[in-house]
Enzyme design. Structure first.
Site, PDB file in Angstrom:
ATOM      1  N   ASP A  93      -1.811  -0.015   3.937  1.00 32.04           N
ATOM      2  CA  ASP A  93      -1.950  -1.245   3.152  1.00 32.04           C
ATOM      3  C   ASP A  93      -0.737  -2.161   3.277  1.00 32.04           C
ATOM      4  O   ASP A  93      -0.426  -2.920   2.363  1.00 32.04           O
ATOM      5  CB  ASP A  93      -2.197  -0.928   1.665  1.00 32.04           C
ATOM      6  CG  ASP A  93      -3.338   0.033   1.486  1.00 32.04           C
ATOM      7  OD1 ASP A  93      -4.363  -0.160   2.154  1.00 32.04           O
ATOM      8  OD2 ASP A  93      -3.203   0.990   0.703  1.00 32.04           O
ATOM      9  N   GLY A 117      -8.945  -0.720   5.575  1.00 33.32           N
ATOM     10  CA  GLY A 117      -9.475  -2.000   5.100  1.00 33.32           C
ATOM     11  C   GLY A 117      -8.479  -3.066   5.501  1.00 33.32           C
ATOM     12  O   GLY A 117      -7.470  -3.239   4.835  1.00 33.32           O
ATOM     13  N   HIS A 118      -8.694  -3.709   6.636  1.00 31.21           N
ATOM     14  CA  HIS A 118      -7.738  -4.707   7.121  1.00 31.21           C
ATOM     15  C   HIS A 118      -8.182  -6.095   6.658  1.00 31.21           C
ATOM     16  O   HIS A 118      -9.245  -6.578   7.035  1.00 31.21           O
ATOM     17  CB  HIS A 118      -7.613  -4.622   8.642  1.00 31.21           C
ATOM     18  CG  HIS A 118      -6.923  -3.362   9.088  1.00 31.21           C
ATOM     19  ND1 HIS A 118      -6.627  -3.056  10.380  1.00 31.21           N
ATOM     20  CD2 HIS A 118      -6.428  -2.325   8.356  1.00 31.21           C
ATOM     21  CE1 HIS A 118      -5.996  -1.886  10.434  1.00 31.21           C
ATOM     22  NE2 HIS A 118      -5.888  -1.421   9.212  1.00 31.21           N
ATOM     23  N   GLN A 171      -3.980   2.815   8.585  1.00 33.45           N
ATOM     24  CA  GLN A 171      -3.205   3.633   7.632  1.00 33.45           C
ATOM     25  C   GLN A 171      -1.709   3.399   7.891  1.00 33.45           C
ATOM     26  O   GLN A 171      -1.346   2.335   8.360  1.00 33.45           O
ATOM     27  CB  GLN A 171      -3.556   5.118   7.724  1.00 33.45           C
ATOM     28  CG  GLN A 171      -4.953   5.469   7.222  1.00 33.45           C
ATOM     29  CD  GLN A 171      -6.048   5.157   8.215  1.00 33.45           C
ATOM     30  OE1 GLN A 171      -6.011   5.607   9.336  1.00 33.45           O
ATOM     31  NE2 GLN A 171      -7.041   4.387   7.804  1.00 33.45           N
ATOM     32  N   LYS A 220      -1.420  -5.008   7.925  1.00 33.97           N
ATOM     33  CA  LYS A 220      -1.551  -5.016   9.388  1.00 33.97           C
ATOM     34  C   LYS A 220      -2.590  -6.033   9.866  1.00 33.97           C
ATOM     35  O   LYS A 220      -2.376  -6.734  10.849  1.00 33.97           O
ATOM     36  CB  LYS A 220      -1.937  -3.610   9.887  1.00 33.97           C
ATOM     37  CG  LYS A 220      -0.855  -2.567   9.622  1.00 33.97           C
ATOM     38  CD  LYS A 220      -1.320  -1.175   9.954  1.00 33.97           C
ATOM     39  CE  LYS A 220      -2.320  -0.619   8.984  1.00 33.97           C
ATOM     40  NZ  LYS A 220      -1.808  -0.298   7.638  1.00 33.97           N
TER      41      LYS A 220
HETATM   42  P1  IMP Z   1      -8.802   9.855   4.212  1.00 35.63           P
HETATM   43  O1  IMP Z   1      -8.168   9.240   5.419  1.00 35.63           O
HETATM   44  O2  IMP Z   1      -9.939   9.031   3.685  1.00 35.63           O
HETATM   45  O3  IMP Z   1      -9.160  11.282   4.405  1.00 35.63           O
HETATM   46  O4  IMP Z   1      -7.705   9.840   3.034  1.00 35.63           O
HETATM   47  C1  IMP Z   1      -6.520  10.620   3.103  1.00 35.63           C
HETATM   48  C2  IMP Z   1      -5.378   9.926   2.363  1.00 35.63           C
HETATM   49  O5  IMP Z   1      -5.000   8.741   3.075  1.00 35.63           O
HETATM   50  C3  IMP Z   1      -5.721   9.445   0.938  1.00 35.63           C
HETATM   51  O6  IMP Z   1      -4.569   9.532   0.144  1.00 35.63           O
HETATM   52  C4  IMP Z   1      -6.108   7.998   1.133  1.00 35.63           C
HETATM   53  O7  IMP Z   1      -5.921   7.232  -0.034  1.00 35.63           O
HETATM   54  C5  IMP Z   1      -5.142   7.603   2.226  1.00 35.63           C
HETATM   55  N1  IMP Z   1      -5.662   6.524   3.068  1.00 35.63           N
HETATM   56  C6  IMP Z   1      -6.606   6.618   4.024  1.00 35.63           C
HETATM   57  N2  IMP Z   1      -6.805   5.432   4.605  1.00 35.63           N
HETATM   58  C7  IMP Z   1      -5.966   4.575   4.015  1.00 35.63           C
HETATM   59  C8  IMP Z   1      -5.683   3.191   4.226  1.00 35.63           C
HETATM   60  O8  IMP Z   1      -6.243   2.526   5.097  1.00 35.63           O
HETATM   61  N3  IMP Z   1      -4.735   2.651   3.412  1.00 35.63           N
HETATM   62  C9  IMP Z   1      -4.073   3.384   2.488  1.00 35.63           C
HETATM   63  N4  IMP Z   1      -4.288   4.673   2.262  1.00 35.63           N
HETATM   64  C10 IMP Z   1      -5.231   5.267   3.030  1.00 35.63           C
END
Ligand code: IMP
Length: 422
Positions: A13, A40-41, A223, A16
């Site tokens: 977040d 979520g870009h 991420q 990017k």
């Molecule tokens: P997952 O990737 O959905 O399995 O989530 C694993 C961890 O990464 C969790 O703590 C999510 O909140 C975090 N996470 C996954 N994708 C994002 C992102 O795009 N932005 C921020 N946190 C993320």
């Protein structure tokens, strides 16, 4: 021509999407290399806000090709929704969006497994976005996954049913309610039809051909580095390599073909989901940052945890990524707090640590702060770096000196125009 990489240095977040969109005019190809609809870009221009989950953030610029690389995991239901949103805006992606045949598919049952696994963990849950990311990467590394290229293979139905059956067995072990599966499969197969309309490519060959022809490539990360499966705060991480090396494996680019590495960070820190966050604020300042920064997940809408900038963590991320240029986001949000603090080291069991240690998961890790001079000016209307208040410029110089890498862009709002080059 070498490929540049743009990635997040914190817990995701960082902004990017906005910066990829801003930099896209310099590139012929924008390529996502990992993650999936957990991302979520967000992009804002001409008064409209767009959130992309799977599609690279160069899609709104004409003459740019956008590649979904082999390292990405794709949920056809989400991709279809993204494509329909582009249709509504008359964005023609028919020739500018290309998908790697080697990208893995997120099945409806992967999402169910994600939900079942999280529910079974109780208080120890990861805080997953529940988009099926972990189970899909598990099937990839377990060599059970289904890839985009398999969609046109004669044995696709057989493969799909075998994996579905395996998942249903696992779900029955969790006593998970699968009554929605049929409905979700309908949506999934409708998404597959839409996905098949796109050009499915051997993306590694495509990218090398483009590089050899002199086209500039930007690899777009998702991420953040502190969510990396190897180097993040395991197990509270995502299931892919979010770091620069992920661009090599997620696109087929050799390490010696990486050029600039743009590292993006917020002027403070945020985190969604569970896991360690040494500089997290539980006071009024945290609330102010959350409100002023509109800190809610672009994918899940969950409130983000907020805290001060963590320099040992930032330096760690720069080290493992080989960052060459820093980009600082959301400087405008710090105008709302009456102090600016930065964590410069941690105190752990009577010792001072100036690096991010393995023990980051330990509650005994306490941040050691330095106080810097705050600023209160509204930065959102500023368009030149020189207009920024002196205290913010000192903050920028302080970080550059501590990290040893130049900050080349300071962002003061979500719009394309609120991007100040230094
Ligand atoms: P997952 O990737 O959905 O399995 O989530 C694993 C961890 O990464 C969790 O703590 C999510 O909140 C975090 N996470 C996954 N994708 C994002 C992102 O795009 N932005 C921020 N946190 C993320």
């Amino acid at each position: 021509m070498k490929a540049d990489v743009l990635l997040g240095l914190q817990w995701g977040d960082e902004g990017k999407g906005k910066i990829v969109d801003v930099l896209t005019p310099n590139y012929g190809v924008i390529a996502r290399f990992q993650g999936g609809p957990n991302a979520g870009h967000t992009l804002e221009f001409n008064g409209i806000k767009h959130v992309l989950h799977t599609i690279p953030s160069g899609i709104f610029r004409e003459d740019t090709l956008n590649v979904i690389g082999n390292g990405v995991v794709i949920d056809p239901r989400v991709l279809k929704r993204e494509l329909l949103a582009l249709d509504d805006l008359n964005v023609d992606y028919s020739k500018s969006l290309l998908v790697s045949k080697k990208a893995h598919l997120i099945l409806p049952t992967h999402c169910m497994l994600d939900a079942a696994s999280e529910a079974s963990k109780g208080k120890k849950k990861i805080g997953s976005t529940l988009r099926g990311i972990g189970p899909t990467y598990m099937d990839k590394t377990g060599r059970n996954g289904i890839r985009v290229g398999d969609l046109v293979m004669p044995n696709f139905d057989e493969r799909y049913n075998a994996l579905r059956e395996k998942h249903l067995n696992m779900l029955s072990g969790y006593a998970f309610d699968v009554s929605e599966l049929e409905e979700q499969e309908k949506l999934w197969f409708a998404g597959v039809d839409k996905l098949k309309e796109l050009e499915l490519i051997d993306s590694e060959h495509f990218i090398h051909e483009k590089m050899n022809a002199g086209s500039a490539i930007l690899a777009e990360g998702a991420q953040g580095s502190l969510l990396d499966i190897d180097f993040g705060s395991y197990p509270f991480v995502t299931s892919s390599n979010t770091i620069c090396a992920g661009a090599c494996t997620g696109l087929g680019i050799a390490p010696n073909q990486i050029g600039e590495v743009f590292g993006i960070f917020k002027a403070y820190c945020t985190r969604v989901g569970s896991g360690p966050f040494p500089t997290e604020l539980f006071d009024k300042d945290g609330e102010i940052l959350a409100k002023a920064g509109n800190e809610f997940g672009a994918t899940t809408g969950r409130p983000r945890r907020c805290g001060w900038l963590d320099l040992p963590a930032l330096k760690y991320a720069c080290m493992i990524n080989g960052v060459t240029k820093l980009i600082m986001m959301k400087a405008d949000v710090l105008s709302y707090v009456d102090k600016v603090r930065v964590c410069v080291a941690y105190e752990y069991k009577g010792k001072t640590l100036d690096y991010l240690p393995y023990e980051i998961l330990d509650d005994d890790i306490k941040p050691i702060y330095e106080n810097l001079s705050p600023w209160t000016d509204d930065l959102t209307g500023m368009r030149e770096y020189n207009e920024l208040p002196e205290t913010l410029k000192s903050y920028v110089e302080y970080i550059e000196e501590k990290v040893g890498i130049p900050i080349t862009i300071v962002s003061v709002g979500p719009d394309r125009t609120q991007t100040l080059r230094k």
